[in-house]
Design a protein around this motif. Structure first.
Motif, PDB file in Angstrom:
ATOM      1  N   HIS A  24      15.505 -54.124 -56.762  1.00 41.31           N
ATOM      2  CA  HIS A  24      15.528 -54.536 -55.361  1.00 41.31           C
ATOM      3  C   HIS A  24      16.927 -55.017 -54.974  1.00 41.31           C
ATOM      4  N   ASP A  25      17.189 -54.993 -53.681  1.00 39.49           N
ATOM      5  CA  ASP A  25      18.450 -55.483 -53.119  1.00 39.49           C
ATOM      6  C   ASP A  25      18.265 -56.966 -52.799  1.00 39.49           C
ATOM      7  N   VAL A  26      18.873 -57.839 -53.609  1.00 34.38           N
ATOM      8  CA  VAL A  26      18.568 -59.262 -53.550  1.00 34.38           C
ATOM      9  C   VAL A  26      19.756 -60.061 -53.027  1.00 34.38           C
ATOM     10  N   THR A  27      19.474 -60.952 -52.080  1.00 33.06           N
ATOM     11  CA  THR A  27      20.450 -61.948 -51.616  1.00 33.06           C
ATOM     12  C   THR A  27      19.813 -63.314 -51.717  1.00 33.06           C
ATOM     13  N   CYS A  28      20.500 -64.215 -52.406  1.00 31.21           N
ATOM     14  CA  CYS A  28      20.006 -65.596 -52.552  1.00 31.21           C
ATOM     15  C   CYS A  28      20.924 -66.544 -51.793  1.00 31.21           C
ATOM     16  N   VAL A 109      13.069 -69.800 -41.402  1.00 31.70           N
ATOM     17  CA  VAL A 109      12.567 -68.473 -41.767  1.00 31.70           C
ATOM     18  C   VAL A 109      11.531 -68.070 -40.728  1.00 31.70           C
ATOM     19  N   ILE A 110      11.746 -66.895 -40.109  1.00 35.64           N
ATOM     20  CA  ILE A 110      10.900 -66.453 -38.999  1.00 35.64           C
ATOM     21  C   ILE A 110      10.264 -65.111 -39.337  1.00 35.64           C
ATOM     22  N   ARG A 111       8.967 -65.024 -39.178  1.00 34.16           N
ATOM     23  CA  ARG A 111       8.242 -63.769 -39.363  1.00 34.16           C
ATOM     24  C   ARG A 111       8.297 -62.974 -38.063  1.00 34.16           C
ATOM     25  N   GLU A 112       8.812 -61.732 -38.109  1.00 36.30           N
ATOM     26  CA  GLU A 112       8.903 -60.866 -36.937  1.00 36.30           C
ATOM     27  C   GLU A 112       7.631 -60.036 -36.784  1.00 36.30           C
ATOM     28  N   SER A 113       7.397 -59.550 -35.594  1.00 37.56           N
ATOM     29  CA  SER A 113       6.179 -58.788 -35.312  1.00 37.56           C
ATOM     30  C   SER A 113       6.118 -57.474 -36.081  1.00 37.56           C
ATOM     31  N   ASP A 114       7.281 -56.941 -36.482  1.00 40.60           N
ATOM     32  CA  ASP A 114       7.285 -55.688 -37.243  1.00 40.60           C
ATOM     33  C   ASP A 114       7.133 -55.908 -38.744  1.00 40.60           C
ATOM     34  N   GLY A 115       6.900 -57.168 -39.158  1.00 43.46           N
ATOM     35  CA  GLY A 115       6.704 -57.451 -40.574  1.00 43.46           C
ATOM     36  C   GLY A 115       7.965 -57.864 -41.303  1.00 43.46           C
ATOM     37  N   SER A 116       9.115 -57.797 -40.666  1.00 40.11           N
ATOM     38  CA  SER A 116      10.359 -58.222 -41.312  1.00 40.11           C
ATOM     39  C   SER A 116      10.515 -59.737 -41.174  1.00 40.11           C
ATOM     40  N   TRP A 117      11.552 -60.262 -41.820  1.00 39.32           N
ATOM     41  CA  TRP A 117      11.787 -61.708 -41.845  1.00 39.32           C
ATOM     42  C   TRP A 117      13.224 -62.003 -41.437  1.00 39.32           C
ATOM     43  N   ILE A 118      13.380 -62.940 -40.529  1.00 37.88           N
ATOM     44  CA  ILE A 118      14.706 -63.405 -40.128  1.00 37.88           C
ATOM     45  C   ILE A 118      14.980 -64.731 -40.837  1.00 37.88           C
ATOM     46  N   VAL A 119      16.083 -64.786 -41.556  1.00 35.59           N
ATOM     47  CA  VAL A 119      16.474 -66.009 -42.266  1.00 35.59           C
ATOM     48  C   VAL A 119      17.746 -66.532 -41.614  1.00 35.59           C
ATOM     49  N   VAL A 121      20.860 -69.082 -41.507  1.00 37.98           N
ATOM     50  CA  VAL A 121      21.635 -69.768 -42.543  1.00 37.98           C
ATOM     51  C   VAL A 121      22.875 -70.408 -41.929  1.00 37.98           C
ATOM     52  N   LYS A 122      23.164 -71.619 -42.375  1.00 35.53           N
ATOM     53  CA  LYS A 122      24.389 -72.305 -41.965  1.00 35.53           C
ATOM     54  C   LYS A 122      25.303 -72.425 -43.181  1.00 35.53           C
ATOM     55  N   VAL A 123      26.492 -71.848 -43.092  1.00 37.42           N
ATOM     56  CA  VAL A 123      27.466 -71.876 -44.177  1.00 37.42           C
ATOM     57  C   VAL A 123      28.558 -72.884 -43.832  1.00 37.42           C
ATOM     58  N   GLY A 124      28.581 -73.996 -44.561  1.00 40.12           N
ATOM     59  CA  GLY A 124      29.588 -75.022 -44.297  1.00 40.12           C
ATOM     60  C   GLY A 124      29.520 -75.510 -42.861  1.00 40.12           C
ATOM     61  N   ASP A 125      30.667 -75.464 -42.182  1.00 38.23           N
ATOM     62  CA  ASP A 125      30.747 -75.920 -40.794  1.00 38.23           C
ATOM     63  C   ASP A 125      30.623 -74.774 -39.800  1.00 38.23           C
ATOM     64  N   LYS A 126      30.308 -73.598 -40.289  1.00 39.99           N
ATOM     65  CA  LYS A 126      30.216 -72.442 -39.411  1.00 39.99           C
ATOM     66  C   LYS A 126      28.913 -72.460 -38.616  1.00 39.99           C
ATOM     67  N   ARG A 127      28.855 -71.595 -37.610  1.00 41.77           N
ATOM     68  CA  ARG A 127      27.653 -71.469 -36.806  1.00 41.77           C
ATOM     69  C   ARG A 127      26.539 -70.841 -37.634  1.00 41.77           C
ATOM     70  N   VAL A 128      25.320 -71.102 -37.214  1.00 43.11           N
ATOM     71  CA  VAL A 128      24.161 -70.528 -37.904  1.00 43.11           C
ATOM     72  C   VAL A 128      24.143 -69.017 -37.688  1.00 43.11           C
ATOM     73  N   SER A 129      23.963 -68.279 -38.772  1.00 37.29           N
ATOM     74  CA  SER A 129      23.891 -66.816 -38.702  1.00 37.29           C
ATOM     75  C   SER A 129      22.496 -66.355 -39.100  1.00 37.29           C
ATOM     76  N   SER A 130      22.119 -65.168 -38.622  1.00 40.80           N
ATOM     77  CA  SER A 130      20.783 -64.629 -38.880  1.00 40.80           C
ATOM     78  C   SER A 130      20.868 -63.400 -39.771  1.00 40.80           C
ATOM     79  N   HIS A 131      19.913 -63.280 -40.683  1.00 39.19           N
ATOM     80  CA  HIS A 131      19.877 -62.160 -41.629  1.00 39.19           C
ATOM     81  C   HIS A 131      18.446 -61.633 -41.693  1.00 39.19           C
ATOM     82  N   ARG A 132      18.317 -60.313 -41.718  1.00 41.51           N
ATOM     83  CA  ARG A 132      16.991 -59.687 -41.705  1.00 41.51           C
ATOM     84  C   ARG A 132      16.648 -59.163 -43.111  1.00 41.51           C
ATOM     85  N   PHE A 133      15.401 -59.426 -43.537  1.00 40.90           N
ATOM     86  CA  PHE A 133      14.930 -58.995 -44.850  1.00 40.90           C
ATOM     87  C   PHE A 133      13.521 -58.422 -44.737  1.00 40.90           C
TER      88      PHE A 133
END
Length: 579
Positions: A24-28, A109-119, A121-133
């Motif tokens: 699998h393609d894994v991001t932690c 962590v947000i469950r999308e209607s199409d079954g995907s997941w939006i995570v 993430v806040k990295v340090g002092d940066k703005r919150v970014s969204s990632h789809r899994f």
């Protein structure tokens, strides 16, 4: 499949590894600067839950290791630094760090209607970014949000400290200290604080079941962790119906055939093994001058700085009878404290126990329910953690109770694409191997090689009912379950790594070790996905008979043919040393 893992502690690391095994393609994402979770002491050391300075494992390194990276140096204990080194070596061996984004705090962590997941993430002092899994495993564990809402101490004017921020006893020197609650880490803190405090009192509402870390002054007590013993305590010696497919539990006929064969092989093995032991000597403890905690064997000890004395052992046995209200504790129904190092301080009047509960507080005076009162400078809360699943924005875990998930991990409504890895706590044993087996299940679900059972909802209810009956004396500890072995065997059945009985019939020495000898998680690598049979069997065959004699084994054989009501009333520890 693109999978997100949240947390790079033991549960997160093994989840990454099992997902990679399935390509699998894994991001932690992990908020720390390095692997280890609570075992890593960098970063915000003063506020986050972290291992305290003198923390020592309460089960051996063998029991705390993963089946694909077994600790080879026996059943020895280590401190938190030693276990962190093990996790770092595990990460390095399998190249896990390159899949981890450090200093990355998951906010939602947000469950999308199409079954995907939006995570998010806040990295340090940066703005919150969204990632789809396509799937998400939350591995951040239950040790997150401290339980500090203790109504009985409202109004206390002294300092209140939760165990999550405890690092050492320095701030308690010369103070009058009240500790509330007692668990494994709390036992260490009570010992350390009562050694330096002017006065130290612990208030408890129930007596946990005490397990010393050593038996016979040398060996890890988890040498006692055997399948024959677990199936005896929580299956045969019980009228509570066992709800899971597990070792030899497929049918009444198979169960009894297995017992006849296993017991016959067990009896036949005793003379040969006895002679071998006499000729070869003891190999459990490689250093005869040290016990498995690394302390001097003379004088004999049963725990850290806790001498193997009759007064201490008798106190533990009496405490354990109180834990089950003198109704018998052969089959335990309460959480364990695998740490008795605080007991000597009770016996030498450095630590005082109040098991009557707290009535009220006025200023710095605490009024107990036995009509006594005392003034305290500080209160140390050893009251555990709240159930916190706030990361999940629009997914509900019923009653915030992981027993409402399949195998404490899988939400029944999301086809196995959401997993809570590591939110299970065996009363005896280690969390890491439980996390590994949950992660192996999750990885196969993501590969579509297996599916959750069609009757998953019914199974959740049946298994929840079984666990709640067994944990009835610890009703608030909803991550807990009685038998690590039976839990793991039930998962092994479903993911195909349970070695079949028909093959064991032709391997009597292996069968005897799997049933009567110390539990070794290598058994889950003998067959099935990503197995390594030769290496696993080699490690299993290094195990020796528990308790350094054969009385325990003979007892298990005799009891297996008895009615359920025939068993010892209590599980008592024996004072003494065996060579």
């Amino acid at each position: 499949m693109k999978v997100c893992v949240i947390g790079a502690g033991p549960s997160g690391l093994t989840t990454i590894k099992q997902l990679l095994d399935e390509n699998h393609d894994v991001t932690c994402f992990d908020a720390n600067e390095s692997v280890g979770g609570i075992w890593y002491r960098g970063g915000d050391d003063g506020q986050q839950m972290k291992a305290y300075d003198n923390m020592m494992l309460t089960v051996s390194m063998k029991m705390m290791s993963f089946s694909d990276f077994i600790f080879k140096d026996g059943r020895k204990f280590t401190d938190h630094k030693g276990y962190l080194r093990y996790l770092e070596e595990y990460s390095d061996k399998f190249g896990l760090a390159r899949h981890i984004k450090f200093n990355s705090l998951v906010k939602e962590v947000i469950r999308e209607s199409d079954g995907s997941w939006i995570v998010k993430v806040k990295v340090g002092d940066k703005r919150v970014s969204s990632h789809r899994f396509e799937a998400v495993a939350i591995c951040s564990g239950p040790f997150k949000t401290a339980n500090t809402e203790i109504g009985e101490i409202d109004g206390f004017t002294g300092e209140v400290v939760h165990s999550k921020s405890y690092r050492n006893s320095k701030d308690f020197e010369g103070k009058k200290v009240l500790a509330i609650g007692l668990a494994e880490s709390g036992a260490d803190m009570l010992r350390e604080v009562s050694n330096v405090a002017q006065r130290c009192v612990v208030s408890i509402r129930s007596h946990t079941f005490l397990i010393p870390r050593l038996i016979y002054g040398k060996y890890s007590t988890d040498t006692l962790t055997t399948r024959s013993h677990h199936y005896e305590m929580w299956n045969r010696a019980s009228k509570i119906k066992f709800q899971m497919k597990s070792y030899s539990q497929d049918s009444w006929a198979l169960r009894n055939i297995f017992l006849v064969v296993a017991n016959a092989y067990g009896l036949a093995s005793i003379p040969a093994n006895f002679l071998s032991r006499k000729i070869m000597g003891d190999t459990k403890n490689n250093d005869p001058g040290k016990n498995n905690m690394g302390q001097d064997s003379d004088p004999s000890k049963i725990d850290y700085d806790t001498n193997n004395e009759k007064e201490v052992v008798d106190f533990i046995n009496e405490w354990n009878k109180k834990s089950h209200h003198d109704k018998g504790n052969w089959s335990q129904k309460i959480i364990f404290s695998k740490n008795v190092s605080f007991v000597p301080n009770i016996l030498n009047n450095k630590l005082f126990v109040k098991d009557c509960g707290i009535g009220r507080v006025e200023g710095n005076t605490v009024y107990f329910n036995d009509s006594t009162s005392e003034e305290f400078d500080k209160i140390l809360l050893c009251t555990g953690f709240k159930k916190d699943f706030s990361l999940l924005s629009n997914v509900e875990i019923k009653d915030n109770n992981v027993r409402n998930l399949y195998k404490h991990a899988f939400h029944p409504d999301h086809s196995g694409r959401l997993a809570m890895i590591g939110f299970v706590r065996p009363i005896s044993g280690g969390i890491p191997i439980c996390s590994e087996m949950q992660a192996r299940y999750f990885a196969l679900l993501c590969s579509n090689k297996i599916n959750l059972p069609e009757d998953v909802g019914d199974r959740i209810e049946r298994e929840k009912d079984w666990e709640e009956q067994w944990m009835c004396l610890s009703p608030n500890h909803t991550e807990s379950m009685p038998s690590q072995i039976m839990f793991l065997d039930s998962i092994a059945k479903e993911i195909g790594c349970h070695y079949p009985f028909h093959k064991l019939i032709t391997k009597p020495r292996l069968l005897v070790r799997l049933w009567f000898y110390s539990f070794n998680q290598s058994c889950y690598r003998m067959t099935g996905p990503h197995h390594h049979y030769d290496e696993a069997v080699k490690d299993i065959m290094t195990e020796e008979v528990p308790l350094h004699d054969y009385g325990f084994m003979l007892t298990m054989i005799a009891l297996s043919f008895m009615p359920s009501f025939v068993h010892p009333k209590n599980l008592d520890f024996q004072y003494g040393v065996k060579n």
